[in-house]
Scaffold this motif. Structure first.
Motif, mmCIF file in Angstrom:
data_model
loop_
_atom_site.group_PDB
_atom_site.id
_atom_site.type_symbol
_atom_site.label_atom_id
_atom_site.label_comp_id
_atom_site.label_asym_id
_atom_site.label_seq_id
_atom_site.Cartn_x
_atom_site.Cartn_y
_atom_site.Cartn_z
ATOM 1 N N GLY A 46 8.234 -6.272 -11.653
ATOM 2 C CA GLY A 46 7.629 -7.594 -11.555
ATOM 3 C C GLY A 46 8.668 -8.698 -11.444
ATOM 4 O O GLY A 46 8.465 -9.691 -10.736
ATOM 5 N N VAL A 47 9.794 -8.532 -12.141
ATOM 6 C CA VAL A 47 10.886 -9.505 -12.042
ATOM 7 C C VAL A 47 11.389 -9.570 -10.596
ATOM 8 O O VAL A 47 11.552 -10.652 -10.021
ATOM 9 N N LEU A 48 11.639 -8.370 -10.008
ATOM 10 C CA LEU A 48 12.125 -8.336 -8.629
ATOM 11 C C LEU A 48 11.072 -8.888 -7.679
ATOM 12 O O LEU A 48 11.396 -9.642 -6.743
ATOM 13 N N TRP A 49 9.816 -8.528 -7.895
ATOM 14 C CA TRP A 49 8.724 -9.003 -7.032
ATOM 15 C C TRP A 49 8.707 -10.527 -6.994
ATOM 16 O O TRP A 49 8.663 -11.141 -5.926
ATOM 17 N N LYS A 50 8.760 -11.147 -8.161
ATOM 18 C CA LYS A 50 8.718 -12.609 -8.234
ATOM 19 C C LYS A 50 9.931 -13.224 -7.548
ATOM 20 O O LYS A 50 9.811 -14.211 -6.810
ATOM 21 N N GLU A 51 11.107 -12.647 -7.776
ATOM 22 C CA GLU A 51 12.333 -13.166 -7.166
ATOM 23 C C GLU A 51 12.249 -13.119 -5.639
ATOM 24 O O GLU A 51 12.582 -14.097 -4.949
ATOM 25 N N VAL A 52 11.819 -11.987 -5.105
ATOM 26 C CA VAL A 52 11.803 -11.805 -3.655
ATOM 27 C C VAL A 52 10.737 -12.692 -3.004
ATOM 28 O O VAL A 52 10.998 -13.338 -1.978
ATOM 29 N N GLY B 135 13.120 -4.797 0.487
ATOM 30 C CA GLY B 135 12.483 -4.773 1.802
ATOM 31 C C GLY B 135 10.990 -4.589 1.741
ATOM 32 O O GLY B 135 10.239 -5.202 2.525
ATOM 33 N N GLU B 136 10.507 -3.745 0.830
ATOM 34 C CA GLU B 136 9.067 -3.519 0.706
ATOM 35 C C GLU B 136 8.347 -4.790 0.276
ATOM 36 O O GLU B 136 7.245 -5.096 0.748
ATOM 37 N N ILE B 137 8.968 -5.533 -0.625
ATOM 38 C CA ILE B 137 8.347 -6.773 -1.111
ATOM 39 C C ILE B 137 8.411 -7.860 -0.047
ATOM 40 O O ILE B 137 7.445 -8.598 0.165
ATOM 41 N N GLU B 138 9.544 -7.937 0.655
ATOM 42 C CA GLU B 138 9.687 -8.957 1.695
ATOM 43 C C GLU B 138 8.623 -8.817 2.774
ATOM 44 O O GLU B 138 7.999 -9.809 3.178
ATOM 45 N N ARG B 139 8.393 -7.598 3.247
ATOM 46 C CA ARG B 139 7.476 -7.445 4.375
ATOM 47 C C ARG B 139 6.037 -7.748 3.988
ATOM 48 O O ARG B 139 5.283 -8.314 4.784
ATOM 49 N N ILE B 140 5.624 -7.408 2.760
ATOM 50 C CA ILE B 140 4.246 -7.726 2.363
ATOM 51 C C ILE B 140 4.111 -9.223 2.092
ATOM 52 O O ILE B 140 3.057 -9.821 2.346
ATOM 53 N N LEU C 178 0.779 -1.238 0.000
ATOM 54 C CA LEU C 178 0.000 0.000 0.000
ATOM 55 C C LEU C 178 0.811 1.289 0.000
ATOM 56 O O LEU C 178 0.249 2.357 -0.239
ATOM 57 N N THR C 179 2.094 1.240 0.268
ATOM 58 C CA THR C 179 2.840 2.500 0.393
ATOM 59 C C THR C 179 3.987 2.614 -0.599
ATOM 60 O O THR C 179 4.813 3.513 -0.492
ATOM 61 N N GLY C 180 4.051 1.721 -1.557
ATOM 62 C CA GLY C 180 5.081 1.790 -2.586
ATOM 63 C C GLY C 180 4.460 1.779 -3.956
ATOM 64 O O GLY C 180 3.272 2.049 -4.140
#
Length: 369
Positions: free
Chosen positions: A200-206, A168-173, A137-139
């Protein structure tokens, strides 16, 4: 009983009407000895612009920061269509989310048994539907910089919005989604666009790495966001917990909302990180907008606002039994035939906003009798 501090921000349009019904429920919970609340009121959105020239004052933000939880009705409307972009009604909501660190948005999409026929889809596709959409919600594109409109040398204009996410934003969600799924079916679907977007690439990886490191016993599925939208309409019950970014979460949660019969049915919770004392900042609001076309006419459905209070009982106050009681009262009211105009079958009599609030309170009384 612990006395919980609630800040009520009714906002614009139908916001004050649906908030009034929540206050009925809050009053009953206190009278029945179930939960006690100390409430304050303030302004956000267009009404704050009218009164103060900004969509959220520093004083209102300070009250929100000091409260145990915030309940918000709705913001915006055509009255403020021409105000400067920087002070538009929605900027007040965005400031609350950003300054309070409310990074995790939980949007349940539940089809109540009595409303299966109100959905745009066939009963067999939605009966028993219970999806939890977890939206960052904040990124993302709503907060990324640069965000601008510039004039080019030839006189034409170029608009830029920037999609930005960090590890970090992706990890916490992702942790929020997996932790919720562990209490449900143990299944998570992660939606992004890794085929065309670097974010999206980074999101999937994390998300994959978080899953392998801490939740390998659970099921993870990756789905492209556009395909996810199609699947929500084609076979929605294949999903349980769905985690996604700010932009796609905004879109997919509205798609899921209509599976349940009406936007007026769905609550949401926006949560911050858990602090050293075990508490967290939180804001609860219905998914629907301010609906200025029906404001002041006793037509709005207050169930999403009342359901948002139930989420506050569960996630901010640890009152799971009280939350179950309130959710059950909503189910009972619907089973007893209570309907507002948006969920009423053609030719049947509908209750007004106040009538639906009264029906929920009556169902609460019956449950504890």
């Amino acid at each position: 009983m612990t006395n919980y501090k609630l800040l009520l921000l009714p906002g614009d349009g139908i916001g004050p009407e649906v908030m009034a019904e929540v206050e009925k429920v809050i009053g009953f919970l206190g009278q029945a000895g179930i939960a006690a609340f100390e409430t304050e009121h303030d302004l956000v959105g267009g009404c704050a612009i009218d009164a103060h020239g900004v969509a959220l004052t520093d004083a209102a933000l300070a009250r929100a920061d000091a409260a145990d939880a915030v309940l918000l009705g709705a913001v915006g409307g055509p009255k403020w269509a021409e105000v400067a972009y920087e002070i538009r009604p929605e900027s007040g909501l965005l400031r609350l989310r950003k300054d309070l660190g409310l990074f995790a948005n939980l949007r349940p999409a539940i089809c109540y048994p009595a409303l299966a026929d109100a959905s745009a889809l066939k009963r067999e596709l939605v009966e028993g539907l219970d999806i939890m959409i977890v939206r960052e919600l904040t990124g993302g594109v709503y907060f990324g910089e640069p965000k601008e409109i510039t004039t080019l040398p030839d006189g034409s204009k170029r608009a830029v919005d920037t999609q930005v996410y960090t590890t970090g934003e992706i990890e916490r969600i992702a942790h929020v989604a997996f932790d919720l799924a562990r209490k449900r079916s143990g299944r998570v679907a992660s939606a992004e666009k890794h085929n065309v977007m670097k974010s999206g690439v980074l999101w999937k990886e994390v998300v994959t790495r978080v899953h392998q490191a801490d939740y390998a016993d659970m099921a993870l599925e990756h789905v492209l966001a556009d395909n996810c939208a199609m699947q929500l309409v084609r076979r929605p019950k294949q999903y349980d917990v769905l985690v996604t970014d700010n932009l796609f979460g905004d879109v997919l949660s509205d798609v899921a909302a209509m599976l349940t019969g009406s936007l007026g049915m769905l609550p949401s919770a926006s949560l911050g990180a858990v602090d050293a004392k075990g508490s967290r900042k939180a804001l609860y609001e219905p998914v629907h907008g301010s609906a200025p076309d029906i404001a002041g006419r006793d037509l709005a459905n207050p169930l999403a606002m009342i359901g948002s209070l139930a989420m506050a009982l569960r996630y901010s106050f640890g009152l799971g039994e009280a939350a179950d009681l309130l959710d059950g009262a909503i189910t009972d009211a619907l089973a007893n035939g209570a309907r507002t105009r948006d969920i009423a079958a053609e030719g049947t009599q509908a209750l007004g906003t106040a009538g639906m609030g009264d029906a929920v309170v009556a169902a609460l009384k019956a449950r504890i009798a």
